[in-house]
Each structure stands twice: as structure tokens, then as C-alpha cells.
Design a protein around this motif. Structure first.
Motif, PDB file in Angstrom:
ATOM      1  N   VAL A 159     -72.650  -5.060 -17.524  1.00 24.25           N
ATOM      2  CA  VAL A 159     -72.937  -6.385 -16.989  1.00 24.25           C
ATOM      3  C   VAL A 159     -74.127  -6.279 -16.042  1.00 24.25           C
ATOM      4  O   VAL A 159     -74.230  -5.325 -15.266  1.00 24.25           O
ATOM      5  CB  VAL A 159     -71.725  -6.963 -16.229  1.00 24.25           C
ATOM      6  CG1 VAL A 159     -72.031  -8.356 -15.680  1.00 24.25           C
ATOM      7  CG2 VAL A 159     -70.494  -7.013 -17.134  1.00 24.25           C
ATOM      8  N   GLY A 160     -74.999  -7.257 -16.129  1.00 22.94           N
ATOM      9  CA  GLY A 160     -76.109  -7.392 -15.187  1.00 22.94           C
ATOM     10  C   GLY A 160     -76.045  -8.766 -14.561  1.00 22.94           C
ATOM     11  O   GLY A 160     -75.611  -9.732 -15.192  1.00 22.94           O
ATOM     12  N   ALA A 161     -76.449  -8.854 -13.318  1.00 15.81           N
ATOM     13  CA  ALA A 161     -76.497 -10.145 -12.633  1.00 15.81           C
ATOM     14  C   ALA A 161     -77.783 -10.202 -11.829  1.00 15.81           C
ATOM     15  O   ALA A 161     -78.265  -9.192 -11.320  1.00 15.81           O
ATOM     16  CB  ALA A 161     -75.297 -10.321 -11.712  1.00 15.81           C
ATOM     17  N   ALA A 162     -78.342 -11.393 -11.749  1.00 13.41           N
ATOM     18  CA  ALA A 162     -79.522 -11.612 -10.913  1.00 13.41           C
ATOM     19  C   ALA A 162     -79.380 -12.974 -10.252  1.00 13.41           C
ATOM     20  O   ALA A 162     -78.884 -13.921 -10.869  1.00 13.41           O
ATOM     21  CB  ALA A 162     -80.798 -11.545 -11.747  1.00 13.41           C
TER      22      ALA A 162
ATOM     23  N   GLY B 217     -64.449   0.410  -8.728  1.00  9.54           N
ATOM     24  CA  GLY B 217     -65.758   0.012  -9.254  1.00  9.54           C
ATOM     25  C   GLY B 217     -66.309  -1.226  -8.572  1.00  9.54           C
ATOM     26  O   GLY B 217     -65.634  -1.890  -7.786  1.00  9.54           O
ATOM     27  N   THR B 218     -67.560  -1.526  -8.897  1.00  7.90           N
ATOM     28  CA  THR B 218     -68.262  -2.661  -8.307  1.00  7.90           C
ATOM     29  C   THR B 218     -68.809  -3.556  -9.411  1.00  7.90           C
ATOM     30  O   THR B 218     -69.401  -3.074 -10.369  1.00  7.90           O
ATOM     31  CB  THR B 218     -69.441  -2.162  -7.439  1.00  7.90           C
ATOM     32  OG1 THR B 218     -68.942  -1.239  -6.481  1.00  7.90           O
ATOM     33  CG2 THR B 218     -70.116  -3.305  -6.736  1.00  7.90           C
TER      34      THR B 218
ATOM     35  N   TYR C 282     -73.410   1.394 -15.085  1.00 10.46           N
ATOM     36  CA  TYR C 282     -72.613   2.611 -15.257  1.00 10.46           C
ATOM     37  C   TYR C 282     -71.225   2.166 -15.690  1.00 10.46           C
ATOM     38  O   TYR C 282     -70.409   1.745 -14.875  1.00 10.46           O
ATOM     39  CB  TYR C 282     -72.570   3.401 -13.948  1.00 10.46           C
ATOM     40  CG  TYR C 282     -71.750   4.665 -14.040  1.00 10.46           C
ATOM     41  CD1 TYR C 282     -72.224   5.775 -14.726  1.00 10.46           C
ATOM     42  CD2 TYR C 282     -70.495   4.739 -13.447  1.00 10.46           C
ATOM     43  CE1 TYR C 282     -71.465   6.932 -14.813  1.00 10.46           C
ATOM     44  CE2 TYR C 282     -69.726   5.889 -13.528  1.00 10.46           C
ATOM     45  CZ  TYR C 282     -70.225   6.990 -14.207  1.00 10.46           C
ATOM     46  OH  TYR C 282     -69.472   8.133 -14.299  1.00 10.46           O
ATOM     47  N   ALA C 283     -70.974   2.186 -16.985  1.00 12.76           N
ATOM     48  CA  ALA C 283     -69.719   1.677 -17.538  1.00 12.76           C
ATOM     49  C   ALA C 283     -69.139   2.644 -18.573  1.00 12.76           C
ATOM     50  O   ALA C 283     -68.929   2.281 -19.734  1.00 12.76           O
ATOM     51  CB  ALA C 283     -69.957   0.304 -18.162  1.00 12.76           C
ATOM     52  N   PRO C 284     -68.852   3.909 -18.173  1.00 14.13           N
ATOM     53  CA  PRO C 284     -68.363   4.885 -19.143  1.00 14.13           C
ATOM     54  C   PRO C 284     -66.929   4.642 -19.607  1.00 14.13           C
ATOM     55  O   PRO C 284     -66.521   5.182 -20.627  1.00 14.13           O
ATOM     56  CB  PRO C 284     -68.463   6.215 -18.385  1.00 14.13           C
ATOM     57  CG  PRO C 284     -68.280   5.831 -16.963  1.00 14.13           C
ATOM     58  CD  PRO C 284     -68.971   4.495 -16.839  1.00 14.13           C
ATOM     59  N   TYR C 285     -66.178   3.823 -18.899  1.00 13.49           N
ATOM     60  CA  TYR C 285     -64.766   3.608 -19.242  1.00 13.49           C
ATOM     61  C   TYR C 285     -64.581   2.363 -20.092  1.00 13.49           C
ATOM     62  O   TYR C 285     -64.001   2.421 -21.164  1.00 13.49           O
ATOM     63  CB  TYR C 285     -63.925   3.559 -17.958  1.00 13.49           C
ATOM     64  CG  TYR C 285     -64.187   4.786 -17.118  1.00 13.49           C
ATOM     65  CD1 TYR C 285     -63.777   6.048 -17.555  1.00 13.49           C
ATOM     66  CD2 TYR C 285     -64.919   4.709 -15.944  1.00 13.49           C
ATOM     67  CE1 TYR C 285     -64.063   7.189 -16.821  1.00 13.49           C
ATOM     68  CE2 TYR C 285     -65.209   5.845 -15.200  1.00 13.49           C
ATOM     69  CZ  TYR C 285     -64.775   7.088 -15.652  1.00 13.49           C
ATOM     70  OH  TYR C 285     -65.072   8.210 -14.929  1.00 13.49           O
TER      71      TYR C 285
ATOM     72  N   ASN D 194     -72.897  -3.543 -12.967  1.00 14.38           N
ATOM     73  CA  ASN D 194     -71.561  -3.030 -12.693  1.00 14.38           C
ATOM     74  C   ASN D 194     -71.600  -1.510 -12.624  1.00 14.38           C
ATOM     75  O   ASN D 194     -72.371  -0.853 -13.319  1.00 14.38           O
ATOM     76  CB  ASN D 194     -70.531  -3.545 -13.714  1.00 14.38           C
ATOM     77  CG  ASN D 194     -70.816  -3.187 -15.155  1.00 14.38           C
ATOM     78  OD1 ASN D 194     -71.954  -3.225 -15.614  1.00 14.38           O
ATOM     79  ND2 ASN D 194     -69.766  -2.860 -15.892  1.00 14.38           N
ATOM     80  N   VAL D 195     -70.758  -0.965 -11.749  1.00 19.59           N
ATOM     81  CA  VAL D 195     -70.651   0.475 -11.544  1.00 19.59           C
ATOM     82  C   VAL D 195     -69.166   0.813 -11.555  1.00 19.59           C
ATOM     83  O   VAL D 195     -68.441   0.467 -10.621  1.00 19.59           O
ATOM     84  CB  VAL D 195     -71.285   0.916 -10.200  1.00 19.59           C
ATOM     85  CG1 VAL D 195     -71.141   2.414 -10.007  1.00 19.59           C
ATOM     86  CG2 VAL D 195     -72.750   0.495 -10.138  1.00 19.59           C
ATOM     87  N   GLU D 196     -68.710   1.443 -12.623  1.00 17.76           N
ATOM     88  CA  GLU D 196     -67.287   1.773 -12.761  1.00 17.76           C
ATOM     89  C   GLU D 196     -66.956   3.083 -12.049  1.00 17.76           C
ATOM     90  O   GLU D 196     -67.847   3.849 -11.671  1.00 17.76           O
ATOM     91  CB  GLU D 196     -66.907   1.868 -14.240  1.00 17.76           C
ATOM     92  CG  GLU D 196     -67.046   0.544 -14.951  1.00 17.76           C
ATOM     93  CD  GLU D 196     -66.668   0.590 -16.410  1.00 17.76           C
ATOM     94  OE1 GLU D 196     -66.528  -0.480 -17.010  1.00 17.76           O
ATOM     95  OE2 GLU D 196     -66.521   1.703 -16.977  1.00 17.76           O
ATOM     96  N   ASN D 197     -65.670   3.313 -11.891  1.00 14.44           N
ATOM     97  CA  ASN D 197     -65.171   4.514 -11.240  1.00 14.44           C
ATOM     98  C   ASN D 197     -63.871   4.908 -11.916  1.00 14.44           C
ATOM     99  O   ASN D 197     -63.069   4.045 -12.273  1.00 14.44           O
ATOM    100  CB  ASN D 197     -64.941   4.233  -9.753  1.00 14.44           C
ATOM    101  CG  ASN D 197     -64.697   5.473  -8.951  1.00 14.44           C
ATOM    102  OD1 ASN D 197     -63.658   6.110  -9.094  1.00 14.44           O
ATOM    103  ND2 ASN D 197     -65.639   5.810  -8.106  1.00 14.44           N
TER     104      ASN D 197
END
Length: 138
Positions: free
Chosen positions: A33-36, A58-59, A25-28, A49-52
Motif C-alpha cells: 500500500v502507498g499513500a500520499a 506494522g505501520t 515492506y510487505a513480506p507477510y 506500509n511496513v509489516e513486522n
């Protein structure tokens, strides 16, 4: 730097990080980004990643993968792959380096990838030398 993923363990991490990145979730920033990560029990845990709108709430993807690992009952990371967009290396930010240190040793393998494949490999000790971690409080 290698652009091909050839190690089966890294292949698994790349696939999991890519699937997580697709759900970011990166609207800004529009920078997904993905991580495993692999836990010491062999589990694979992923995050995105999760933006706010209220920065910096964000995270990061790495934090999401660590949270998934903890939720699954695992407590140690042996390696992680971070997948970002764009031409530059997408290494873990400073806060995520410290998060990784909480659950990993200086020898923890950190793989950095782009859409085409692997770009670089580091150890956590190279990214966060002389770190402060749980053993400092023992």
C-alpha cells in the motif's frame, strides 16, 4: 467510479503514492500500500506500509505519510490518496481514519485507487461519521 486520473493535484498524489507503494515492506501479506497526502501548505507527503513479524507492530501507509508530514513541519491534511492492490477498495483502516481525523476535518478528501487509477472518492466524514477529534477536547 472513475478509473482515470485527470486532476493535476490527484495526479501528483497518485504518482507519489505509487512510488511509495513500490517501496512497501510487505513480506507477510504481500499486499503493498502507498499513500500520499496534500498538507494545507501544499506539500506532498508519502508513506508505505511496513509489516513486522510480530503482529500488529506494522505501520500503515497512511501513518507513514502523516509522520512524513509532521516531520516536514506541516500540521493539517487537505486530501489523501490511498493506493492498494487487488480488486477491492483499499480504504483507510479504522485506526488510520482516526489518525486522519487528528489532522483533518470531516471535509478531508479521501481518494481510493488501484493500479489502474482512481476507484472512489469519499470525505473523512463519510468514512468516520460523528468522529471524536481534537475539537472535542478544546
Amino acid at each position: 467510479m472513475s478509473t482515470a486520473v485527470t486532476d493535476p493535484r490527484i495526479d501528483q498524489l497518485f504518482a507519489a503514492a505509487k512510488a511509495a507503494q513500490a517501496k512497501a515492506y510487505a513480506p507477510y501479506s504481500r499486499f503493498r500500500v502507498g499513500a500520499a497526502l496534500h498538507s494545507d501548505t501544499g506539500g506532498i507527503h508519502a508513506g508505505c506500509n511496513v509489516e513486522n513479524a510480530a503482529y500488529p507492530v506494522g505501520t500503515c501507509a497512511e501513518a507513514g505519510a502523516i509522520a512524513a508530514m509532521i516531520l516536514a513541519g506541516d500540521r493539517a491534511i487537505t486530501e489523501i490518496l490511498v493506493l492498494g492492490e487487488g480488486p477491492e477498495l483499499c480504504t483507510p483502516c479504522g485506526a488510520c481514519r482516526q489518525r486522519l481525523r487528528e489532522f483533518g476535518a470531516a471535509s478531508l478528501k479521501v481518494h481510493v485507487a488501484g493500479p489502474e487509477g482512481l476507484r472512489a472518492h469519499f470525505t473523512l466524514g463519510e468514512l468516520l461519521p460523528h468522529s471524536f477529534g481534537p475539537d472535542n477536547l478544546a
